[in-house]
Write a protein that holds these residues in place. Structure first.
Motif, PDB file in Angstrom:
ATOM      1  N   ALA A  47      17.072  94.469 -21.669  1.00  0.00           N
ATOM      2  CA  ALA A  47      16.427  93.656 -22.701  1.00  0.00           C
ATOM      3  C   ALA A  47      17.398  92.635 -23.277  1.00  0.00           C
ATOM      4  CB  ALA A  47      15.887  94.570 -23.805  1.00  0.00           C
ATOM      5  N   VAL A  48      18.636  93.069 -23.558  1.00  0.00           N
ATOM      6  CA  VAL A  48      19.634  92.154 -24.119  1.00  0.00           C
ATOM      7  C   VAL A  48      19.969  91.043 -23.132  1.00  0.00           C
ATOM      8  CG1 VAL A  48      22.030  91.978 -24.901  1.00  0.00           C
ATOM      9  CG2 VAL A  48      20.603  93.888 -25.654  1.00  0.00           C
ATOM     10  N   ALA A  49      20.155  91.401 -21.857  1.00  0.00           N
ATOM     11  CA  ALA A  49      20.494  90.398 -20.845  1.00  0.00           C
ATOM     12  C   ALA A  49      19.381  89.368 -20.697  1.00  0.00           C
ATOM     13  CB  ALA A  49      20.774  91.081 -19.508  1.00  0.00           C
ATOM     14  N   ARG A  66      14.624  87.221 -11.374  1.00  0.00           N
ATOM     15  CA  ARG A  66      15.980  87.114 -11.908  1.00  0.00           C
ATOM     16  C   ARG A  66      16.580  88.517 -11.962  1.00  0.00           C
ATOM     17  NH1 ARG A  66      16.189  81.889 -13.947  1.00  0.00           N
ATOM     18  NH2 ARG A  66      18.145  82.276 -15.051  1.00  0.00           N
ATOM     19  N   PRO A  67      17.252  88.938 -10.888  1.00  0.00           N
ATOM     20  CA  PRO A  67      17.681  90.337 -10.778  1.00  0.00           C
ATOM     21  C   PRO A  67      18.709  90.751 -11.813  1.00  0.00           C
ATOM     22  CG  PRO A  67      18.639  89.023  -9.018  1.00  0.00           C
ATOM     23  CD  PRO A  67      17.632  88.160  -9.700  1.00  0.00           C
ATOM     24  N   PHE A  68      19.584  89.839 -12.235  1.00  0.00           N
ATOM     25  CA  PHE A  68      20.633  90.249 -13.157  1.00  0.00           C
ATOM     26  C   PHE A  68      20.190  90.181 -14.614  1.00  0.00           C
ATOM     27  CE2 PHE A  68      23.034  88.889  -9.330  1.00  0.00           C
ATOM     28  CZ  PHE A  68      23.399  90.164  -8.956  1.00  0.00           C
ATOM     29  N   ASP A  69      18.931  89.798 -14.843  1.00  0.00           N
ATOM     30  CA  ASP A  69      18.311  90.053 -16.138  1.00  0.00           C
ATOM     31  C   ASP A  69      17.718  91.454 -16.144  1.00  0.00           C
ATOM     32  OD1 ASP A  69      18.988  87.588 -17.065  1.00  0.00           O
ATOM     33  OD2 ASP A  69      17.016  86.685 -16.781  1.00  0.00           O
ATOM     34  N   VAL A 139      10.714  95.990 -19.015  1.00  0.00           N
ATOM     35  CA  VAL A 139      11.197  95.377 -20.250  1.00  0.00           C
ATOM     36  C   VAL A 139      11.593  93.920 -20.009  1.00  0.00           C
ATOM     37  CG1 VAL A 139      13.126  95.382 -21.884  1.00  0.00           C
ATOM     38  CG2 VAL A 139      11.896  97.486 -21.414  1.00  0.00           C
ATOM     39  N   SER A 140      12.316  93.678 -18.926  1.00  0.00           N
ATOM     40  CA  SER A 140      12.751  92.305 -18.645  1.00  0.00           C
ATOM     41  C   SER A 140      11.561  91.388 -18.402  1.00  0.00           C
ATOM     42  CB  SER A 140      13.694  92.284 -17.441  1.00  0.00           C
ATOM     43  OG  SER A 140      13.002  92.644 -16.251  1.00  0.00           O
ATOM     44  N   GLN A 141      10.573  91.868 -17.688  1.00  0.00           N
ATOM     45  CA  GLN A 141       9.413  91.025 -17.400  1.00  0.00           C
ATOM     46  C   GLN A 141       8.541  90.836 -18.639  1.00  0.00           C
ATOM     47  OE1 GLN A 141       9.606  89.407 -14.474  1.00  0.00           O
ATOM     48  NE2 GLN A 141      11.467  90.665 -14.434  1.00  0.00           N
ATOM     49  N   ALA A 142       8.555  91.802 -19.553  1.00  0.00           N
ATOM     50  CA  ALA A 142       7.822  91.626 -20.810  1.00  0.00           C
ATOM     51  C   ALA A 142       8.447  90.496 -21.623  1.00  0.00           C
ATOM     52  CB  ALA A 142       7.837  92.929 -21.609  1.00  0.00           C
ATOM     53  N   VAL A 143       9.773  90.431 -21.634  1.00  0.00           N
ATOM     54  CA  VAL A 143      10.455  89.340 -22.334  1.00  0.00           C
ATOM     55  C   VAL A 143      10.183  88.015 -21.631  1.00  0.00           C
ATOM     56  CG1 VAL A 143      12.701  88.409 -23.013  1.00  0.00           C
ATOM     57  CG2 VAL A 143      12.249  90.859 -23.231  1.00  0.00           C
ATOM     58  N   VAL A 227      20.331  94.446  -4.877  1.00  0.00           N
ATOM     59  CA  VAL A 227      19.593  93.879  -6.004  1.00  0.00           C
ATOM     60  C   VAL A 227      19.460  92.372  -5.865  1.00  0.00           C
ATOM     61  CG1 VAL A 227      19.722  93.458  -8.494  1.00  0.00           C
ATOM     62  CG2 VAL A 227      20.147  95.747  -7.603  1.00  0.00           C
ATOM     63  N   GLN A 228      20.440  91.750  -5.251  1.00  0.00           N
ATOM     64  CA  GLN A 228      20.439  90.290  -5.080  1.00  0.00           C
ATOM     65  C   GLN A 228      19.239  89.862  -4.243  1.00  0.00           C
ATOM     66  OE1 GLN A 228      24.262  88.500  -3.924  1.00  0.00           O
ATOM     67  NE2 GLN A 228      23.160  87.443  -2.305  1.00  0.00           N
ATOM     68  N   SER A 229      18.481  88.909  -4.748  1.00  0.00           N
ATOM     69  CA  SER A 229      17.236  88.507  -4.087  1.00  0.00           C
ATOM     70  C   SER A 229      17.387  87.272  -3.211  1.00  0.00           C
ATOM     71  CB  SER A 229      16.150  88.240  -5.148  1.00  0.00           C
ATOM     72  OG  SER A 229      16.593  87.259  -6.077  1.00  0.00           O
ATOM     73  N   TRP A 230      18.590  86.719  -3.133  1.00  0.00           N
ATOM     74  CA  TRP A 230      18.797  85.515  -2.329  1.00  0.00           C
ATOM     75  C   TRP A 230      19.811  85.794  -1.227  1.00  0.00           C
ATOM     76  CZ3 TRP A 230      20.132  86.115  -7.442  1.00  0.00           C
ATOM     77  CH2 TRP A 230      21.487  86.254  -7.703  1.00  0.00           C
ATOM     78  N   GLU A 231      19.778  85.006  -0.193  1.00  0.00           N
ATOM     79  CA  GLU A 231      20.714  85.144   0.908  1.00  0.00           C
ATOM     80  C   GLU A 231      22.012  84.399   0.590  1.00  0.00           C
ATOM     81  OE1 GLU A 231      20.306  87.149   3.409  1.00  0.00           O
ATOM     82  OE2 GLU A 231      18.300  87.669   2.673  1.00  0.00           O
ATOM     83  N   ALA A 232      23.085  84.808   1.248  1.00  0.00           N
ATOM     84  CA  ALA A 232      24.386  84.178   1.011  1.00  0.00           C
ATOM     85  C   ALA A 232      24.367  82.726   1.479  1.00  0.00           C
ATOM     86  CB  ALA A 232      25.476  84.948   1.742  1.00  0.00           C
ATOM     87  N   ASP A 233      25.121  81.912   0.787  1.00  0.00           N
ATOM     88  CA  ASP A 233      25.252  80.499   1.150  1.00  0.00           C
ATOM     89  C   ASP A 233      26.060  80.385   2.445  1.00  0.00           C
ATOM     90  OD1 ASP A 233      25.559  77.809   1.347  1.00  0.00           O
ATOM     91  OD2 ASP A 233      26.683  77.547  -0.521  1.00  0.00           O
TER      92      ASP A 233
END
Length: 270
Positions: A47-49, A66-69, A139-143, A227-233
């Motif tokens: 929630a804080v993040a 946004r995985p790190f939220d 919680v994150s998606q509620a925010v 957890v990371q939802s994107w592929e490496a650059d």
């Protein structure tokens, strides 16, 4: 005069051992408090993040996950620490109190005792991990819903992040349990667990192949990649972990820890 011989006592079945270990675990007053406070802290950190993420607003396209939220490192590194310590204490506390001698006299099959402890520890912390993971996401998606940036659970990357975050707790707990059997000392086990699971990965960067390989073999690095939802650059100078390799790390750490614990406990005295 006829002497009656005592009736033979049947050996303890594995489900009996699991039931005994569950009674030990739930009878501890610290167990519900540990679970409640850990879950509250992990979900609260999400929630804080999310509240602190000023960039989490809907753009011209559909919002991204946004995985790190939802899964901030502070909350889940704490989950690793608490789960590992709890798994270790499931064993070390019996060595310190001397109860392990009573257990091994009643059940000479020491390997079965360790496996029963592993089953109870894994099941308990899988439930805690699932609660924390689902709670963090909701919680994150509620925010984010108030900013029109929420995503559904079926959004690409979300199911993997949910599963990886839920399994992080039992993986860490089983590693702690294995260390507890190997070391049998509270301070040594706690320090080794913290160093192995939390401090050691920070010593290896992804800038060199050998260093990246060591880093990717650690549990926190595997969780971060899953957890990371994107592929490496492709143009990045670092070496990125792979999703299959990260799942393999999740499987190998607890299996190796429990297997070593079973082997060691069978070959040494209590």
């Amino acid at each position: 005069m006829t002497t009656l011989s005592p009736l033979p006592v049947p050996p303890a079945r594995f489900r009996d051992l699991v039931g005994s270990e569950w009674i030990k675990t739930r009878s501890l007053r610290s167990t519900p408090w540990t679970i409640a406070l850990t879950a509250l802290f992990v979900i609260g950190s999400s929630a804080v993040a999310t509240l602190s993420d000023q960039g989490a607003v809907r753009g011209p396209e559909a919002p991204d996950f946004r995985p790190f939220d939802a899964y901030p490192a502070a909350g889940y590194w704490t989950l690793i620490l608490v789960a590992a310590c709890s798994g270790a204490l499931a064993v070390v506390s019996e060595y310190n109190s001397g109860l392990i001698r009573t257990t091994t006299v009643a059940v000479p099959a020491r390997g079965a005792v360790v496996l029963a402890k592993a089953v109870v520890t894994a099941a308990l912390w899988a439930a805690v991990g699932a609660l924390a993971s689902a709670g963090s996401f909701l919680v994150s998606q509620a925010v984010l819903h108030g900013r029109d940036a929420a995503v559904p659970v079926t959004h690409p990357g979300v199911p993997r992040a949910l599963g990886a975050s839920a399994l992080l707790a039992p993986v860490s707990a089983l590693v702690g349990l294995g260390l507890g059997v190997l070391l049998r000392h509270v301070a040594a086990t706690m320090l080794t667990g913290v160093f192995t699971l939390l401090m050691l990965p920070t010593m290896f960067s992804e800038s060199a192949r050998w260093s990246a390989d060591v880093n990717h073999a650690m549990v926190p690095a595997a969780w971060r990649r899953l957890v990371q939802s994107w592929e490496a650059d492709p143009g990045s100078l670092g070496y990125a972990a792979t999703v299959p390799g990260s799942w393999a790390v999740y499987a190998l750490w607890p299996l190796t820890a429990v297997a070593l614990a079973v082997i060691v406990v069978r070959r040494r005295d209590v």
